[in-house]
Design a protein around this motif. Structure first.
Motif: not given
Length: 845
Positions: A376-378, A418-421, A463-464, A524-525
């Protein structure tokens, strides 16, 4: 330590989040790293705070040990290298009159003690390696060497109460100081067992010692091994940890004569040091810390994968890293995954079985939770690949579709964002890390085991940084033999009182086509696929019962066959043809009997599976080798019978001595299958593809197709024998056995024909059914038929190879038969050749 710089102190330097603080800290950290990294045992160095008084930088140097001369030299050189940043006022202030604190932590409380040390040198405490419990069978004059080791900077001695015992220095290849005391058993006349407590004590500093309890017993030895020594049923052995480890190891002697490991808390000292450091970890040193962790884990991979306690410690360290990390770079994540790749390797399978068998511990769940938190912190876009892990972090607009390592496909429809990691991590070996427990698992039962479900796909973490209510997952099945009850699941950390387990809430099964299962989930998981074995539990129990009863009947028939052959041997082997016929029959029976014995051993070994459901590799490989070899030997001796039949009926003018026939028979019967078995294990075992990983001890099919090393030779032998039968029968139907053949030889030839005509089709049918099971593992009819025919092969050999032999019947009814001039087979002396042809099949049937 601290250093004073000729630089004005500003208020932002009080704030670690300010840009000025970060820039100055980064510049000084780089200089400190270069200056102190040459210290022996160096781990890391970093600035902790800035204080006014010009500008005073406090910094910490971490190392496993310190050489005071090296440290002083590095301190003296620091002012010169800091000049580009700011001139240094005075010298480096080191550990003079400093306040230290020591914290002891447990699950119940933490004990904190603070104190001021004046010019003290802090070093690692003594670690004693000594057995805690030793059991010795009572034999007067017997000597038991007791060894005690401590780090090279310390020394130790053995004591019995206040008496110092004579000990000699020994070496164990570790560089530690080791001493050995020979304990001698003096009196075995006492009625009760004797316990003696001996102490190994560090001479300086005081206060470090460990006690060894020596138990001298008079009962018979049940368990014996090099590591745990001797013991009776119920005895405990505590041999201590290996060199470079700290903790305890305890095993109990069982009725079976095997020491069972009860507890193993031995942790590598270097990992233990990092675990201690991680308790006070701050984010600023995380990159260097995980770099040190990764380097250590990779360099000590073998010791780590064999130690469940060390793996558990590494998971705790990673959990500490996750707790303090708010920003994780690509370089830091790569170091973390390199360390994780080692602890989730196939070599760590047994260690994870031990960890997962503990229903009060959730080590595997903590590992997954830590990785989710770190993910989650990338920051940034990148891909990291290790041998068993694939991480991909990218950005997308609207929808996403990706194929992860060709084993998992992820499809997210339009998200209107948009711009979803998105970060995905595919773990190819997490099926051995996470237990397959789901809603049927009883966490309140201390002896509970997971259900028959198996993790049949890679585990994928997704993860999103956006909300998604629809994601499609396509899993390639690890084993195509598993076809029943596919369950699309995610790892629910809160199940079973936070022990963790697989949950299907919010996930639905879509399809199972072409060895790929598709699922749909609304969250999501971490996901995977649970599947059951291809047979219902009730049917498996029925098949097991049929097989064991059949194998028992088969072994009994083979023993009866061998007894009968031994009784009548001299009277039924008067000519070379009969001799070789009975040699073949005896060796077929012996081979099948030994194969059945190893089959039972293999079945017992296959039941010793852990939560992963996998069979133990080494013992199961040994059982598979012998099962393969002796089943093959049985078929090759059938080939010898076929070749003998061909030789005696087609090559009628040639003559071969008994010795020559025996040499050929044993070379073919045992030599050929030995070559095939050895080549099979040598070519497939190194890559882990020799045996099936679950379901029983037998040759692998899916990964290496090692099973073909059995199927192809067997089918070839059956085919050759059937061709021989056709050739021989066609010849005999045209012109009979010939007048030159003696009555006894004709009888032997007829029995060979009958045996091959019955055994080849029946055995061919049996293993044809077995091959069918490989192709259609869910066919219940094939399972029942194969279990029935496979388990009754010994019965067929007894009936058609021995009992229906007319000469055996004659011997049973008239032991003096061969002394008489008459013959039970005088019908063969008929002069009418047509009569013989008409009645040939009638008499051998």
């Amino acid at each position: 330590m601290s250093v004073t710089m000729d630089k004005d102190f500003t208020e932002p330097l009080n704030d670690p989040t300010s840009e000025e603080f970060k820039v100055l800290k980064r510049d000084i950290d780089a200089v400190l790293q270069e200056q102190y990294q040459g210290l022996t045992g160096f781990l890391s160095v970093f600035v902790t705070t800035f204080r006014p008084g010009s500008t005073i930088a406090d910094f910490v140097v971490q190392a496993t040990s310190f050489d005071s001369e090296q440290l002083s030299q590095a301190n003296r050189g620091l002012p010169a290298v800091l000049v580009p940043i700011a001139p240094v006022i005075g010298s480096v202030a080191a550990v003079h009159n400093s306040l230290y604190e020591c914290t002891l932590r447990s699950t119940a409380l933490s004990f904190l003690q603070k104190g001021t040390l004046n010019q003290a040198v802090i070093q690692q405490a003594p670690i004693l390696r000594v057995p805690s419990q030793v059991n010795i069978p009572c034999q007067e004059g017997a000597v038991e060497p007791l060894q005690c080791c401590v780090q090279s900077s310390f020394s130790a001695q053995w004591l019995d109460g206040a008496t110092v015992l004579p000990a000699v220095a020994v070496t164990d290849g570790t560089g530690d100081n080791c001493i050995k005391y020979d304990y001698t058993v003096n009196n075995c006349n006492q009625l009760q067992d004797e316990d003696v407590d001996l102490v190994c004590r560090v001479t300086n500093p005081p206060g470090y010692q460990k006690t060894t309890t020596v138990t001298v017993f008079r009962a018979s030895v049940v368990c014996s091994s090099e590591l745990y020594g001797s013991g009776r049923v119920g005895d405990l052995s505590k041999p201590g940890c290996d060199a470079g480890q700290d903790g305890n190891r305890t095993a109990e002697c069982e009725q079976s004569g095997v020491w069972r490991l009860l507890e193993d808390t031995c942790i590598l000292n270097e990992i233990l040091d990092l675990l201690t450091q991680s308790q006070n970890l701050v984010e600023a040193i995380v990159p260097e810390f995980v770099g040190n962790l990764s380097t250590l884990v990779q360099s000590e991979s073998q010791e780590i994968t064999n130690s469940s306690a060390t793996i558990s410690a590494i998971v705790e360290i990673l959990n500490s890293v996750a707790e303090v990390s708010t920003v994780v770079t690509e370089a830091t994540m790569e170091e973390i995954l390199n360390a994780v790749d080692v602890v989730v390797s196939e070599d760590a399978n047994e260690s994870w079985e031990i960890l997962n068998a503990n229903t009060t511990s959730n080590t595997s769940s903590i590992l997954l939770a830590s990785l989710e938190s770190i993910t989650d912190n990338l920051e940034g876009e990148f891909t990291i690949s290790t041998a068993r892990i694939l991480l991909s972090r990218t950005v997308f607009n609207g929808s996403f579709s990706g194929d992860l390592n060709s084993s998992v496909a992820v499809d997210i429809p339009n998200t209107d964002a948009n711009n979803v990691f998105i970060t995905t991590i595919a773990f190819s070996t997490f099926n051995i890390i996470l237990p397959a427990r789901n809603g049927s698992f009883n966490a309140s039962d201390p002896n509970a085991t997971v259900s028959d479900n198996i993790i049949n796909a890679a585990v994928v973490l997704i993860r999103l940084n956006a909300t998604v209510t629809n994601v499609s997952l396509s899993f390639d099945k690890r084993s195509s033999a598993l076809t029943e009850n596919p369950q699309c699941v995610f790892w629910n950390f809160s199940l079973f009182d936070n022990l963790g387990g697989w949950d299907d809430e919010g996930c639905a099964f879509v399809s199972d086509q072409n060895n790929t299962v598709t699922c749909s989930c609304d969250h999501l998981t971490s996901f995977s696929l649970l599947m059951a074995s291809s047979l219902p539990q009730g049917l498996e129990e029925v098949l097991e019962l049929i097989t064991y009863i059949g194998v028992g009947i088969s072994m009994l028939c083979l023993v009866i066959c061998l007894v009968i052959e031994g009784i009548i041997w001299k009277t039924v082997t008067r000519n070379s043809t009969a001799f070789m016929r009975h040699v073949s029959t005896v060796n077929i029976a012996v081979s099948l009997l030994i194969a059945d014995i190893w089959f039972i051993i293999g079945a017992a070994i296959a039941e010793q599976t852990g939560d992963s459901g996998k069979v133990p590799v080494d013992p199961c490989s040994a059982a598979t080798f012998f099962i393969h070899y002796f089943y093959m030997a049985m078929f090759f001796w059938m080939l010898v019978s076929g070749l003998l039949l061909f030789y005696r009926t087609v090559m009628v003018f040639s003559h071969m001595s008994k010795c020559t026939m025996l040499a050929i028979g044993f070379s073919v019967g045992y030599g050929a299958p030995l070559i095939i078995a050895v080549v099979t294990v040598a070519s497939t075992a190194p890559g882990g593809g020799y045996i099936m990983d679950r379901g029983g001890c037998w040759l692998n099919w899916e990964e290496t197709m090692a099973l073909l090393a059995f199927v192809i030779p067997v089918l070839a032998i059956i085919f050759v024998n059937l061709i021989i039968l056709i050739v021989v029968l066609s010849k005999m139907l045209r012109r009979g056995l010939g007048e030159s053949a003696h009555t006894d030889e004709r009888n032997a030839i007829v029995i060979i024909i009958r045996s091959l005509a019955i055994l080849c089709p029946s055995f061919g049918l049996t293993w044809g059914l077995g091959l069918g099971l490989v192709i259609e593992p869910s066919n219940e009819g094939l399972h029942i038929a194969f279990a029935f025919f496979n388990s009754l092969q010994g019965f067929f050999i007894l009936v058609f190879g021995t009992l229906l032999d007319a000469k055996v019947g004659c011997v049973e009814h008239n032991p003096c038969y061969f002394v008489q001039k008459t013959s039970c087979f005088q019908f063969w002396v008929q002069s009418d050749q047509n009569y013989k042809r008409r009645h040939f099949l009638h008499h051998w049937i």
